[in-house]
Design an enzyme around this catalytic site. Structure first.
Site, PDB file in Angstrom:
ATOM      1  CD  GLU A 214       3.982  -0.537 -14.039  1.00 25.13           C
ATOM      2  OE1 GLU A 214       4.745  -0.344 -13.061  1.00 25.13           O
ATOM      3  OE2 GLU A 214       3.587  -1.659 -14.390  1.00 25.13           O
ATOM      4  N   GLY A 268      -0.994  -3.587  -0.407  1.00 19.45           N
ATOM      5  CA  GLY A 268      -1.457  -2.682  -1.468  1.00 19.45           C
ATOM      6  C   GLY A 268      -2.927  -2.872  -1.801  1.00 19.45           C
ATOM      7  CD  GLU A 354      -1.161  -8.179  -6.232  1.00 22.59           C
ATOM      8  OE1 GLU A 354      -1.304  -7.457  -5.237  1.00 22.59           O
ATOM      9  OE2 GLU A 354      -0.756  -7.747  -7.325  1.00 22.59           O
TER      10      GLU A 354
END
Ligand code: F6P
Length: 548
Positions: A214, A268, A354
């Site tokens: 993306e 991240g 996550e």
């Protein structure tokens, strides 16, 4: 190890205790103990207060929960993380977002190497760059000053910095316009470009790997747009990168001198404290970014040093375990009563789900208990008029975290009082509920028939006894926001440690990425076919091909 969790004495003691607590009403607990709020609330100085009194807990519950944390070596695991041990075992990595905000600057060793000089060097480069953009030493290719910053990234390279930039609007440098582009839907970049002036726009391409589909697609479109408007030679003045992948960055055409690096030991979703925070510093100034780091560092020290029963992240994590595993409530709603925090739940969804959305333990076996809860949220009071019906009367209680600043950064008449009154009312209503006797008494004061009372009463009953935490922050300033964000990071850590899972990998996102790549390849190879072939048929054929 993880499979034996349910057999642990600390776990079985809690399970037994939960049986007794199921019938306990918080109303009664408050009535019996007028000091309950004080007893069950904790502080980080003047900056944050966690009130967990509106949970179905007693002194004994808390003692048993702290015993569970001790049995699962949560404190030792936290020390291992801060010390740079490779606790992310499936990727063989250390987990050191705490080093990024290590304002005390004590050495942090990874394989015998102190990471702090490198951390500080990147911070200094960020300080210089941000200063140069703000004072006009860094200009666009045609000599104009930068007034628009477009961060292109996704997941952790978007959600954290976007959340902070939105929250700290009051600190924004006058004249700076921050934008965030994440979705591969061309409309996302398309609408931002429609508003941007190429001469005054700086693109920050943020990607740890610099391979994320993306981000690469959006970066390529931005570059094409800029080169189309100002010529290829203008690219260096308008593009910088934040990444761990220097090769990828230079291959894209960004000079390594315009790249801000970080390291594989920054996950991240924990990366807003690294150079990924560049759009934050560009929006609010480097001093503001440093204050954010300081607030997070204060929470780090607190997490490491405060005794268990004074420890905010430990307590918040354990309350979550109590609600999820022992009372059986599988979701958490995070509701900030602050418009600036409108992306806080979105950031937290990634940080929490996550990290802990996993059904396999560190030992490769199933933990045997429920792990990562579903996290969702929207700001109050909007959420009250959207999904609070379910929170008040839905069949399964949803524990709520209410978050609010004591002071508004944008005071307007009596708005802040209205906001806080609403938040406090929601917590109280969830706790107290409304009994059938109370409902009938209320209906009896209205001019309606006995039959109508009979019909209406069950609909108006609120079961109550529904848990919530209230987190009050002094204000949504960089320091308090840093502390709040770190509080949740460590809460997630605590829960992962108790469940015995690796909170720092994310294998679950890989399969979809891989299949999207396969489908795209197959799609490219297809003959677009006749005009009558629908998109759905095309995709179906591509999928079939992708399956081999
Ligand atoms: O798909 C999940 C993920 O790997 C996240 O963990 C990460 O924050 C995001 O993608 C973006 O990755 P990158 O910064 O490498 O572009």
């Amino acid at each position: 190890m993880a499979q034996d969790l349910k057999q642990l004495p600390a776990w079985t003691a809690l399970a037994k205790h939960a049986g007794a607590m199921r019938e306990v009403l918080m109303r009664d607990l408050f009535a019996r103990n007028p000091g309950r709020f004080r007893r069950f609330s904790l502080r980080l100085g003047e900056h944050l207060l966690l009130d967990y009194s509106r949970n179905r807990v007693t002194e004994e519950t808390m003692r048993l929960l702290y015993d569970l944390a001790a049995a699962r070596n949560v404190a030792a695991r936290a020390r291992a993380m801060f010390a740079g041990e490779r606790i992310n075992i499936t990727e063989g990595r250390a987990v050191l977002h705490t080093a990024l905000r290590n304002r005390g600057n004590q050495p942090v060793l990874v394989d015998g190497q102190d990471v702090m000089p490198a951390v500080n060097a990147v911070l200094e480069r960020m300080r210089d760059f941000v200063g140069a953009v703000h004072d006009g030493r860094w200009r666009g290719a045609t000599g104009k000053r930068i007034d628009t910053v477009v961060n292109i990234g996704i997941g952790g390279s978007d959600l954290g910095p976007r959340m902070v930039v939105e929250a700290l609007r009051a600190d924004r440098k006058p004249g700076m316009r921050p934008f965030f582009v994440s979705n591969v839907d061309g409309a996302d970049i398309g609408w931002v470009l429609a508003e941007a002036n190429p001469e005054t726009t700086l693109f920050v391409i943020a990607s740890k790997t610099f391979t994320t589909q993306e981000t690469m697609a959006n970066a390529a479109s931005a570059r094409e747009w800029l080169a189309g408007k100002l010529g290829e030679g203008a690219v260096p003045n308008h593009f910088v990168a934040v990444s761990t992948n220097e090769k990828g960055v230079t291959a894209f055409g960004i000079d390594a001198r315009n790249m801000f690096g970080f390291w594989d030991w920054v996950g991240g979703r924990y990366s807003l404290w690294s150079a990924i925070g560049l759009p934050i510093a560009l929006a609010i100034g480097f001093e503001g970014f440093e204050a954010l780091l300081c607030g997070a560092h204060a929470m780090d020290r607190h997490f490491l040093e405060a005794p268990p029963d004074e420890n905010l992240p430990l307590t918040l994590g354990l309350i979550g375990i109590w609600n999820a595993n022992f009372l059986g409530f599988p979701a958490v709603a995070v509701i900030p009563y602050d418009q600036g925090l409108h992306r806080f739940a979105a950031h937290l969804q990634q940080v929490d789900m996550e990290s802990n959305g996993k059904a396999v333990g560190l030992d490769g076996r199933a933990p045997g208990v429920a792990t990562g809860p579903v996290v969702f949220g929207e700001p109050g009071t909007n959420s009250q008029h959207a999904f609070f019906q379910l929170i008040h009367q839905g069949p399964v209680p949803v524990p709520v975290d209410f978050i609010a600043p004591l002071e508004s950064r944008k005071p307007m008449g009596r708005h802040h009082e209205l906001l806080l009154a609403n938040m406090l009312a929601q917590g109280e209503a969830l706790m107290r509920g409304k009994t059938e006797v109370e409902v009938r008494a209320e209906l009896a004061t209205q001019k309606i028939s006995a039959a109508a009372i009979e019909a209406l009463a069950p609909h108006k009953v609120f079961g109550g006894n529904r848990p919530s935490n209230t987190i009050l922050m002094k204000s949504v300033d960089p320091y308090c926001l840093g502390a709040l964000t770190a509080l949740y990071e460590h809460k997630v850590f605590v829960q992962g440690a108790v469940w015995g899972i690796n909170s720092f990998d994310q294998w679950g996102v890989e399969l979809g990425k891989q299949l999207a790549g396969d489908i795209l390849e197959a799609w490219k190879a297809l003959d677009p076919g006749t005009e009558s072939e629908s998109l759905v048929e095309l995709v179906g054929r591509a999928q079939q091909k992708g399956r081999g």
